[in-house]
Design a protein around this motif. Structure first.
Motif, PDB file in Angstrom:
ATOM      1  N   ASP A  51      -6.553  -0.916 -24.235  1.00  0.00           N
ATOM      2  CA  ASP A  51      -6.780  -2.351 -24.055  1.00  0.00           C
ATOM      3  C   ASP A  51      -8.210  -2.785 -24.041  1.00  0.00           C
ATOM      4  N   GLN A  83      -4.715  -8.531 -17.819  1.00  0.00           N
ATOM      5  CA  GLN A  83      -3.847  -7.432 -17.964  1.00  0.00           C
ATOM      6  C   GLN A  83      -3.810  -6.493 -16.566  1.00  0.00           C
ATOM      7  N   SER A 118       3.390  -6.621 -26.124  1.00  0.00           N
ATOM      8  CA  SER A 118       2.582  -6.375 -27.381  1.00  0.00           C
ATOM      9  C   SER A 118       3.170  -7.269 -28.528  1.00  0.00           C
ATOM     10  N   GLN A 121       2.017 -10.751 -27.759  1.00  0.00           N
ATOM     11  CA  GLN A 121       0.240 -10.895 -28.141  1.00  0.00           C
ATOM     12  C   GLN A 121       0.040 -10.933 -29.484  1.00  0.00           C
ATOM     13  N   SER A 124       0.881 -14.564 -30.885  1.00  0.00           N
ATOM     14  CA  SER A 124       0.251 -15.597 -30.011  1.00  0.00           C
ATOM     15  C   SER A 124      -0.253 -16.677 -31.126  1.00  0.00           C
ATOM     16  N   PHE A 130      -1.639 -16.016 -25.661  1.00  0.00           N
ATOM     17  CA  PHE A 130      -2.413 -14.569 -25.768  1.00  0.00           C
ATOM     18  C   PHE A 130      -2.587 -14.102 -24.209  1.00  0.00           C
ATOM     19  N   ALA A 133       0.968 -12.928 -22.642  1.00  0.00           N
ATOM     20  CA  ALA A 133       1.114 -11.774 -23.245  1.00  0.00           C
ATOM     21  C   ALA A 133       0.485 -10.538 -22.798  1.00  0.00           C
ATOM     22  N   ARG A 134      -0.806 -10.715 -22.433  1.00  0.00           N
ATOM     23  CA  ARG A 134      -1.524  -9.740 -21.884  1.00  0.00           C
ATOM     24  C   ARG A 134      -1.172  -9.577 -20.492  1.00  0.00           C
ATOM     25  N   ARG A 196      -4.433  -9.516 -35.024  1.00  0.00           N
ATOM     26  CA  ARG A 196      -2.829  -9.478 -34.720  1.00  0.00           C
ATOM     27  C   ARG A 196      -2.634  -8.080 -34.820  1.00  0.00           C
ATOM     28  N   SER A 199      -3.485  -5.980 -31.777  1.00  0.00           N
ATOM     29  CA  SER A 199      -2.652  -6.293 -30.977  1.00  0.00           C
ATOM     30  C   SER A 199      -1.278  -5.772 -31.027  1.00  0.00           C
TER      31      SER A 199
END
Length: 524
Positions: A51, A83, A118, A121, A124, A130, A133-134, A196, A199
């Protein structure tokens, strides 16, 4: 160890006497299988390390920047920190899942959440999606990082426990290395797939865990804590002694685990307050909490999450050049972190930590000096020297603070407090990361290279603290290590338990069922 617990004067058996030093583990099919299961658990750290480097790389992608309206300052800090905020959200639940459902089921639940995060993410459509999702990825990783290192340390072959447990966290740079090359490879994609793809790939290690982890072994210590002694004995025998429950090493491990669990129950070491009630546990916390913060507050966060801003201060602005330096830096860190983990029992924890921290102080100070010379005088040679200092600083950080913090934390905690103590440690790591990731870009923007001076002073403090408070634990089992903190009384309880076993005829589950229990594991 010479057959004694160090500094106690109390004699006890040493597991090394039951291990043939000439027997190679790679020639034993079941030890190979065990280490493959352990490797599946080690990729948790790879997913975690992915990450930071991914976010570094995404900040160098014009497509990502434009898609999310060129985030800076607090917005960029939130993108980096979210995150770990997600991980913080999972920590109140993680120890109860680990102790209630078991280590591997907790990992499964966490990995499933990471995969879902993921996917979101990668799909997104705006910055808020985004960020959400994180958060989800971090929430799932909180469960994975709670269960995986504990399971590694509790199923590993005794003579391999310290190295493989240390390699767990050493693979953090491995994930960063993969992410740096993935973002470098996607750099030339002229659409949103440039960000993407990285991600989506973040969820790949967790996908393997979703598919496989429930098929692997559960912690014998957890099984025995739940009263499933026969399953625990079968697991130890299957992986550590080719299925022979009468093997002296298996009997030693079984007896030691059982005695330690019973001693902890006598001392009622189960609740959160026990972490501060006894002198031994307070001593543990005096080590765990500081090293959690030290691992993230040593200047490494600048390189891990905001390397592009560091490069900007020394005039390296070409995105391709930045991505390449980032990629090679993580490969360098990965190699040295693995070596630090492998040799932790040969050199000891204290010498490695002290060497690491002293080297960090020297080279971060030199990095600060070179950065200031470039900022004040435009000296190109000083700017190039900063890159060299970053690599040398990274080398010294990697040999101790990458591999040893997780394994050291787990080995000094007793079983009944291991999940809670490790959760507290992880909470401190995430809290320090959230602070760093949110404050670093703001401070870098406000005062530039002068911000480095703060870290120079802090690393000097770390060196003094490590020297006075870290305890050496090399070449001990998890149960033996507790003696260093709880003192001779704990040894006496273990020995008294052994005598009571003989007097009461309380033996481990009968090996007469050996074939059935081993067959059960083979079918699994």
């Amino acid at each position: 160890m010479g057959g004694q617990f160090a500094d106690t004067g109390v004699a006890t058996q040493d597991y090394h006497q039951f291990i043939d030093p000439n027997k190679k583990w790679w020639k034993n099919r079941r030890l190979v299988t065990l280490n493959l299961w352990i490797f599946l658990l080690l990729v948790t750290s790879t997913a975690n390390g992915y990450d930071g480097s991914m976010m570094n790389g995404l900040q160098l992608l014009q497509q990502w920047e434009s898609a999310f309206n060129y985030p800076t300052g607090s917005k960029l800090g939130l993108l980096g920190a979210i995150q770990n905020i997600g991980s913080l959200g999972s920590y109140p639940f993680a120890p109860y899942l680990c102790d209630g459902l078991g280590r591997k089921r907790t990992i499964f639940i966490g990995a499933l959440i990471v995969v879902a995060g993921s996917i979101v993410q990668a799909a997104s459509q705006n910055v808020n999606m985004f960020i959400g999702a994180r958060f989800l990825v971090g929430f799932g990783l909180g469960f994975c990082t709670a269960g995986a290192p504990m399971l590694v340390s509790e199923i590993a072959y005794p003579s391999q426990r310290a190295p493989v447990s240390s390699v767990y966290n050493a693979l953090w740079p491995g994930g960063a290395f993969v992410a740096s090359w993935v973002t470098f490879g996607s750099f030339h994609i002229q659409n949103s797939w440039s960000w993407r793809i990285p991600s989506a790939i973040q969820g790949l290690p967790s996908l393997f865990q979703v598919l496989l982890v429930l098929l692997g072994p559960e912690s014998p210590r957890w099984l025995m804590a739940k009263g499933r002694n026969q399953e625990a004995l079968a697991t130890l025998a299957y992986y550590h002694a080719d299925g022979n429950e009468r093997d002296p090493l298996v009997q030693f491990e079984y007896d030691e685990i059982k005695a330690a669990l019973e001693a902890e129950q006598i001392q009622k070491q189960t609740g959160w307050l026990q972490l501060v009630k006894t002198p031994g546990n307070r001593r543990r916390l005096r080590i765990l909490i500081p090293i959690a913060f030290f691992s993230q507050w040593s200047g490494n966060g600048l390189v891990s999450y905001y390397l592009n801003q560091v490069f900007d201060t020394i005039g390296i602005t070409d995105p391709v050049e930045q991505l390449l330096i980032n990629a090679f830096l993580h490969m360098w860190s990965l190699i040295l972190a693995v070596l630090g983990g492998i040799f932790c029992d040969r050199f000891g924890r204290r010498p490695i930590f002290l060497t690491s921290t002293a080297g960090m102080l020297v080279f971060f100070t030199l990095q600060t000096i070179c950065t200031s010379q470039y900022a004040l005088h435009g000296n190109d040679a000083a700017g190039n020297a900063v890159v060299a200092m970053i690599f040398l600083f990274g080398a010294f950080y990697a040999i101790a603070w990458s591999p040893l913090i997780t394994s050291y934390c787990l080995e000094i905690l007793p079983f009944n407090l291991r999940a809670k103590g490790y959760t507290l440690f992880s909470f401190a790591v995430s809290a320090s990361l959230v602070f760093n990731q949110y404050i670093n870009p703001i401070a870098m923007k406000a005062i530039g290279w002068k911000y480095y001076i703060v870290y120079c002073a802090w690393i000097a403090f770390e060196l003094v603290y490590v020297y006075f408070f870290l305890v050496e634990t090399k070449n001990r089992t998890l149960e033996e290590t507790s003696v260093l903190f709880d003192g001779d009384d704990n040894v006496a309880k273990l020995q008294q338990h052994a005598l009571n076993k003989v007097d009461d005829g309380d033996a481990p589950p009968s090996p007469s069922n050996e074939k059935g229990s081993v067959e059960m594991l083979e079918k699994a």
